[in-house]
Every structure is written in C-alpha cells, then in structure tokens.
Enzyme design. Structure first.
Site, PDB file in Angstrom:
ATOM      1  N   ARG A   1       6.051 -45.959 -40.046  1.00 30.52           N
ATOM      2  CA  ARG A   1       7.602 -45.970 -40.215  1.00 30.52           C
ATOM      3  C   ARG A   1       8.383 -45.831 -41.358  1.00 30.52           C
ATOM      4  O   ARG A   1       7.756 -46.601 -42.268  1.00 30.52           O
ATOM      5  CB  ARG A   1       8.156 -47.088 -39.356  1.00 30.52           C
ATOM      6  CG  ARG A   1       7.820 -47.226 -37.993  1.00 30.52           C
ATOM      7  CD  ARG A   1       8.923 -48.234 -37.127  1.00 30.52           C
ATOM      8  NE  ARG A   1       8.044 -48.440 -35.998  1.00 30.52           N
ATOM      9  CZ  ARG A   1       8.154 -47.748 -34.833  1.00 30.52           C
ATOM     10  NH1 ARG A   1       8.871 -46.717 -34.742  1.00 30.52           N
ATOM     11  NH2 ARG A   1       7.499 -48.126 -33.935  1.00 30.52           N
ATOM     12  N   ASP A   2       8.856 -44.888 -41.476  1.00 33.18           N
ATOM     13  CA  ASP A   2       9.797 -44.759 -42.892  1.00 33.18           C
ATOM     14  C   ASP A   2      10.912 -45.940 -43.060  1.00 33.18           C
ATOM     15  O   ASP A   2      11.268 -46.392 -42.080  1.00 33.18           O
ATOM     16  CB  ASP A   2      10.896 -43.379 -42.590  1.00 33.18           C
ATOM     17  CG  ASP A   2      11.518 -42.966 -43.962  1.00 33.18           C
ATOM     18  OD1 ASP A   2      11.024 -41.961 -44.550  1.00 33.18           O
ATOM     19  OD2 ASP A   2      12.145 -43.768 -44.402  1.00 33.18           O
ATOM     20  N   ILE A   3      10.415 -46.376 -44.264  1.00 36.66           N
ATOM     21  CA  ILE A   3      11.402 -47.538 -44.662  1.00 36.66           C
ATOM     22  C   ILE A   3      12.802 -47.395 -44.409  1.00 36.66           C
ATOM     23  O   ILE A   3      13.647 -48.367 -44.389  1.00 36.66           O
ATOM     24  CB  ILE A   3      10.980 -47.832 -46.075  1.00 36.66           C
ATOM     25  CG1 ILE A   3      11.153 -49.261 -46.265  1.00 36.66           C
ATOM     26  CG2 ILE A   3      11.514 -47.193 -47.215  1.00 36.66           C
ATOM     27  CD1 ILE A   3      10.511 -49.915 -47.621  1.00 36.66           C
TER      28      ILE A   3
ATOM     29  N   ASN B   1       9.624 -31.724 -46.390  1.00 37.26           N
ATOM     30  CA  ASN B   1      10.462 -31.549 -47.481  1.00 37.26           C
ATOM     31  C   ASN B   1       9.388 -31.048 -48.595  1.00 37.26           C
ATOM     32  O   ASN B   1       8.365 -31.487 -48.876  1.00 37.26           O
ATOM     33  CB  ASN B   1      11.133 -32.352 -47.707  1.00 37.26           C
ATOM     34  CG  ASN B   1      12.137 -33.043 -46.935  1.00 37.26           C
ATOM     35  OD1 ASN B   1      12.730 -32.331 -46.101  1.00 37.26           O
ATOM     36  ND2 ASN B   1      12.403 -34.048 -46.784  1.00 37.26           N
TER      37      ASN B   1
ATOM     38  N   HIS C   1       3.545 -35.554 -46.848  1.00 35.07           N
ATOM     39  CA  HIS C   1       3.653 -36.251 -45.623  1.00 35.07           C
ATOM     40  C   HIS C   1       4.551 -35.263 -44.777  1.00 35.07           C
ATOM     41  O   HIS C   1       5.365 -34.524 -45.263  1.00 35.07           O
ATOM     42  CB  HIS C   1       4.325 -37.601 -45.955  1.00 35.07           C
ATOM     43  CG  HIS C   1       5.620 -37.331 -46.792  1.00 35.07           C
ATOM     44  ND1 HIS C   1       5.776 -37.003 -48.287  1.00 35.07           N
ATOM     45  CD2 HIS C   1       7.035 -37.350 -46.682  1.00 35.07           C
ATOM     46  CE1 HIS C   1       6.802 -37.013 -48.613  1.00 35.07           C
ATOM     47  NE2 HIS C   1       7.794 -37.201 -47.540  1.00 35.07           N
ATOM     48  N   MET C   2       4.476 -35.560 -43.476  1.00 33.07           N
ATOM     49  CA  MET C   2       5.332 -34.761 -42.650  1.00 33.07           C
ATOM     50  C   MET C   2       6.153 -35.850 -41.793  1.00 33.07           C
ATOM     51  O   MET C   2       5.711 -36.845 -41.508  1.00 33.07           O
ATOM     52  CB  MET C   2       4.250 -34.201 -41.286  1.00 33.07           C
ATOM     53  CG  MET C   2       5.142 -33.357 -40.572  1.00 33.07           C
ATOM     54  SD  MET C   2       4.121 -32.391 -39.253  1.00 33.07           S
ATOM     55  CE  MET C   2       3.747 -33.969 -38.237  1.00 33.07           C
ATOM     56  N   HIS C   3       7.270 -35.577 -41.693  1.00 37.41           N
ATOM     57  CA  HIS C   3       8.350 -36.328 -41.122  1.00 37.41           C
ATOM     58  C   HIS C   3       8.369 -36.121 -39.479  1.00 37.41           C
ATOM     59  O   HIS C   3       8.337 -34.853 -39.017  1.00 37.41           O
ATOM     60  CB  HIS C   3       9.747 -36.287 -41.532  1.00 37.41           C
ATOM     61  CG  HIS C   3       9.981 -36.534 -43.076  1.00 37.41           C
ATOM     62  ND1 HIS C   3      10.619 -37.766 -43.279  1.00 37.41           N
ATOM     63  CD2 HIS C   3       9.648 -35.753 -43.910  1.00 37.41           C
ATOM     64  CE1 HIS C   3      10.762 -37.615 -44.652  1.00 37.41           C
ATOM     65  NE2 HIS C   3      10.222 -36.557 -45.228  1.00 37.41           N
TER      66      HIS C   3
HETATM   67  P1  5GP Z   1      10.503 -37.067 -48.665  1.00 36.67           P
HETATM   68  O1  5GP Z   1      12.242 -36.866 -49.169  1.00 36.67           O
HETATM   69  O2  5GP Z   1       9.701 -37.068 -50.002  1.00 36.67           O
HETATM   70  O3  5GP Z   1      10.097 -36.009 -47.668  1.00 36.67           O
HETATM   71  O4  5GP Z   1      10.578 -38.241 -48.034  1.00 36.67           O
HETATM   72  C1  5GP Z   1      10.090 -39.577 -48.423  1.00 36.67           C
HETATM   73  C2  5GP Z   1      10.389 -40.641 -47.492  1.00 36.67           C
HETATM   74  O5  5GP Z   1       9.526 -41.833 -47.584  1.00 36.67           O
HETATM   75  C3  5GP Z   1      11.811 -41.179 -47.571  1.00 36.67           C
HETATM   76  O6  5GP Z   1      12.146 -40.998 -46.135  1.00 36.67           O
HETATM   77  C4  5GP Z   1      11.571 -42.698 -47.755  1.00 36.67           C
HETATM   78  O7  5GP Z   1      12.433 -43.264 -46.976  1.00 36.67           O
HETATM   79  C5  5GP Z   1      10.214 -42.852 -47.366  1.00 36.67           C
HETATM   80  N1  5GP Z   1       9.607 -43.998 -48.089  1.00 36.67           N
HETATM   81  C6  5GP Z   1       9.713 -44.098 -49.592  1.00 36.67           C
HETATM   82  N2  5GP Z   1       9.013 -45.141 -50.064  1.00 36.67           N
HETATM   83  C7  5GP Z   1       8.303 -45.802 -48.943  1.00 36.67           C
HETATM   84  C8  5GP Z   1       7.844 -46.938 -48.736  1.00 36.67           C
HETATM   85  O8  5GP Z   1       7.376 -47.639 -49.709  1.00 36.67           O
HETATM   86  N3  5GP Z   1       7.281 -47.131 -47.464  1.00 36.67           N
HETATM   87  C9  5GP Z   1       7.729 -46.470 -46.536  1.00 36.67           C
HETATM   88  N4  5GP Z   1       7.563 -46.787 -45.050  1.00 36.67           N
HETATM   89  N5  5GP Z   1       8.624 -45.367 -46.593  1.00 36.67           N
HETATM   90  C10 5GP Z   1       8.841 -45.046 -47.852  1.00 36.67           C
END
Ligand code: 5GP
Ligand code: ZN
Length: 113
Positions: A33-35, A91, A104-106
């Site tokens: 899960r996203d934090i 992104n 990573h894929m959301h």
């Molecule tokens: P990006 O903007 O690079 O596509 O997304 C990175 C995502 O990783 C963000 O939505 C952020 O909330 C999430 N994220 C960053 N650090 C951590 C972490 O330590 N643990 C988790 N579970 N998610 C993280």
C-alpha cells in the site's frame, strides 16, 4: 542499471528490509500500500529489480511491464475495485510526477460512484 541500491527506499522495501507489508509477492514483483494514499485503494506494484523509470526498461526487462499489469488487474480484483473501476499508471520522471526513482506502477481505485 538494475543492482539493488542501499540508498533507494524501494530497493530496501522489496528486499524486506523495512516493516512494509506485502499484499502480494513473487520472484519479480512485490505489491504494497502507498504510504500516502491518493485514493481509497492505492497500491504500488514494484519490480524487485532497480530500474529508474519506464524510460530505462531494457529489452531484457520488458516482460515486467506486462506482468505488472497482470498483477495489477489481479490486485484490483482482490481489493474489490475491479468492477467499480480503477487506474493503473506510471509517473515518468520529474515532469511526470515521479518522485521515487525505482520503477513502480500505481493502482488507484475505490471511489464512490
Ligand atoms: P511517484 O510519484 O514516484 O510515482 O510515487 C511514489 C509513491 O511512493 C508516492 O505515492 C508515495 O506516497 C509512495 N511512497 C514513498 N515512500 C514510501 C514508503 O516508504 N512506503 C510506501 N508504502 N510508500 C511510499
Ligand atoms: Zn531501487
């Protein structure tokens, strides 16, 4: 470049060096899960290999892209957002909103209709 990097938070997560709970894992990918969720369901589907972004996926890693979508679809089903609908997105680089430079894929979903 695909060797694990000790300064990469997602390398540390996929290697099990943090307390992050995996909803799914196999030899290629992990899901957690996203934090800071941007949707009621917000998961990250993350290759174990350190790849910076979509731009850096080499020929040898191209299957990870289809596997990530396949796993994302399965996770949507498990989280029960498959029928209501969801987004799968990458992104790419800073201008595309990427802040963690480990591929990573959301998976985002679960909004009320
Ligand atoms: P990006 O903007 O690079 O596509 O997304 C990175 C995502 O990783 C963000 O939505 C952020 O909330 C999430 N994220 C960053 N650090 C951590 C972490 O330590 N643990 C988790 N579970 N998610 C993280
Ligand atoms: Zn990494």
């Amino acid at each position: 470049m695909s060797e694990a990097r000790s300064d990469c938070i997602f390398c540390n997560i996929v290697q099990g060096k943090t307390d992050t709970v995996f909803l799914f894992e196999n030899e290629n990918l992990v899901v957690f899960r996203d934090i800071h969720p941007h949707a009621p369901v917000h998961l990250l589907i993350v290759p174990r290999r350190h790849i910076r972004s979509i731009n850096d996926v080499g020929e040898e890693d191209r299957e990870i892209l289809s596997e990530a979508i396949w796993v994302g679809r399965e996770m949507a089903r498990m989280e029960k957002v498959d029928r209501s609908g969801y987004k799968l997105l990458y992104n790419v680089e800073r201008g595309g909103g990427q802040v963690i430079f480990h591929l990573h894929m959301h998976l985002l979903g679960g909004w009320k209709r």
